[in-house]
Design a protein around this motif. Structure first.
Motif, PDB file in Angstrom:
ATOM      1  N   LYS A 133      -7.418   8.690  -8.177  1.00  0.00           N
ATOM      2  CA  LYS A 133      -8.475   9.674  -7.970  1.00  0.00           C
ATOM      3  C   LYS A 133      -8.959  10.161  -9.326  1.00  0.00           C
ATOM      4  O   LYS A 133      -8.168  10.327 -10.257  1.00  0.00           O
ATOM      5  CB  LYS A 133      -7.943  10.853  -7.155  1.00  0.00           C
ATOM      6  N   GLU A 193     -12.198  14.927  -8.980  1.00  0.00           N
ATOM      7  CA  GLU A 193     -11.655  15.224  -7.658  1.00  0.00           C
ATOM      8  C   GLU A 193     -10.367  16.043  -7.740  1.00  0.00           C
ATOM      9  O   GLU A 193      -9.911  16.573  -6.725  1.00  0.00           O
ATOM     10  CB  GLU A 193     -11.385  13.915  -6.909  1.00  0.00           C
ATOM     11  N   ARG A 238      -5.431   6.736  -4.749  1.00  0.00           N
ATOM     12  CA  ARG A 238      -6.255   6.737  -3.542  1.00  0.00           C
ATOM     13  C   ARG A 238      -5.501   6.010  -2.422  1.00  0.00           C
ATOM     14  O   ARG A 238      -5.113   4.842  -2.589  1.00  0.00           O
ATOM     15  CB  ARG A 238      -7.580   6.016  -3.784  1.00  0.00           C
ATOM     16  N   GLN A 280      -6.758   4.762   0.146  1.00  0.00           N
ATOM     17  CA  GLN A 280      -7.560   3.587   0.517  1.00  0.00           C
ATOM     18  C   GLN A 280      -7.207   2.391  -0.365  1.00  0.00           C
ATOM     19  O   GLN A 280      -7.147   1.247   0.102  1.00  0.00           O
ATOM     20  CB  GLN A 280      -9.049   3.891   0.374  1.00  0.00           C
ATOM     21  N   PRO A 328     -15.400   6.649  -1.505  1.00  0.00           N
ATOM     22  CA  PRO A 328     -14.307   5.669  -1.611  1.00  0.00           C
ATOM     23  C   PRO A 328     -14.015   4.930  -0.315  1.00  0.00           C
ATOM     24  O   PRO A 328     -13.702   3.729  -0.346  1.00  0.00           O
ATOM     25  CB  PRO A 328     -13.106   6.516  -2.057  1.00  0.00           C
ATOM     26  N   ASN A 360     -10.049   8.712   4.776  1.00  0.00           N
ATOM     27  CA  ASN A 360      -9.348   9.748   3.998  1.00  0.00           C
ATOM     28  C   ASN A 360      -9.794  11.122   4.446  1.00  0.00           C
ATOM     29  O   ASN A 360     -10.730  11.686   3.918  1.00  0.00           O
ATOM     30  CB  ASN A 360      -9.624   9.551   2.502  1.00  0.00           C
TER      31      ASN A 360
END
Length: 226
Positions: A18, A22, A102, A104, A205, A225
């Motif tokens: 990230k 963020e 992340r 993801q 993302p 997310n």
């Protein structure tokens, strides 16, 4: 006949991890800074961040941008000449990868590997910014087929040699690899080297990683997310 994509080659900062944009609330909390004191927003509000726009125009490097931000944060707590490594280490003695990486990205790395594809990292400064211990303990490190970090040499993206090194390690041709990066200059460099590319939008993302699977021809969905 269309050449199938056999490998996913990822940048690290802001793509797998990230971004600090963020994580500003975490920085403020852990360094006991006033809430909202960090106002730079980068791609989330480019017009309000002249330094970010300067980087996008190639007037300064990404290292310059983050070096300046680290110094600014250090000055807020009375520390001179702070580096990104100083900043990230100051945010906690124990690294919490769940705060940094992340979900993801971790899902997609796992999906690609289980689908028989290769996965690599091509970064300019992981260890420079995070330290060797952080890199050595990355939870997905053992799953990678290629790992190139330019911390210890002068071959940085978008130098064609950086992409060449990654391709040689993957043992694939450029048109068999999808390269993902959040910086346009690095995407342009990869395109010139013949790689397939995706310019990663850190404000979206979920959509970017779902598109990665689509390009790789993998019929899987990532968990959003929330």
């Amino acid at each position: 006949m269309k050449t199938p994509i056999k490998a996913l080659l990822l940048d690290f900062g802001s793509v797998i991890s990230k971004s600090l944009f963020e994580r500003q609330n975490i920085i403020e909390e852990k360094l006991q800074l006033p809430k909202g004191v960090l106002t730079w927003k980068g791609p989330f509000d480019p017009s309000s961040d002249p330094l970010w726009m300067s980087m996008q125009r190639d007037e300064i490097t990404e290292r310059d941008y983050w070096g300046t931000r680290a110094q600014e944060i250090g000055a807020l707590i009375g520390k001179k000449n702070w580096s990104m490594l100083d900043l990230l280490k100051s945010m906690g003695e124990k690294t919490d990868y769940s705060e940094i990486l992340r979900p993801q990205a971790l899902q997609v790395i796992d999906i690609v590997k289980k689908s028989g594809g290769k996965v690599g990292i091509l970064s300019n400064e992981i260890e420079l910014f995070t330290g060797k211990e952080f890199v050595d303990n990355l939870p997905f490190l053992k799953d990678l087929d290629s790992f190139y970090d330019a911390t210890h040499n002068a071959i940085l993206k978008p130098n064609p040699k950086a992409y060449e090194i990654a391709l040689n390690t993957l043992q694939l041709h450029a048109n068999e690899v999808l390269f993902v990066d959040d910086q346009l200059r690095n995407i342009v460099g990869a395109m010139k080297s013949g790689l397939k590319t995706l310019h990663f939008d850190i404000t979206q993302p979920d959509a970017c990683y779902q598109y990665v699977l689509h390009v790789l021809g993998i019929n899987s969905l990532i968990a959003t997310n929330n």
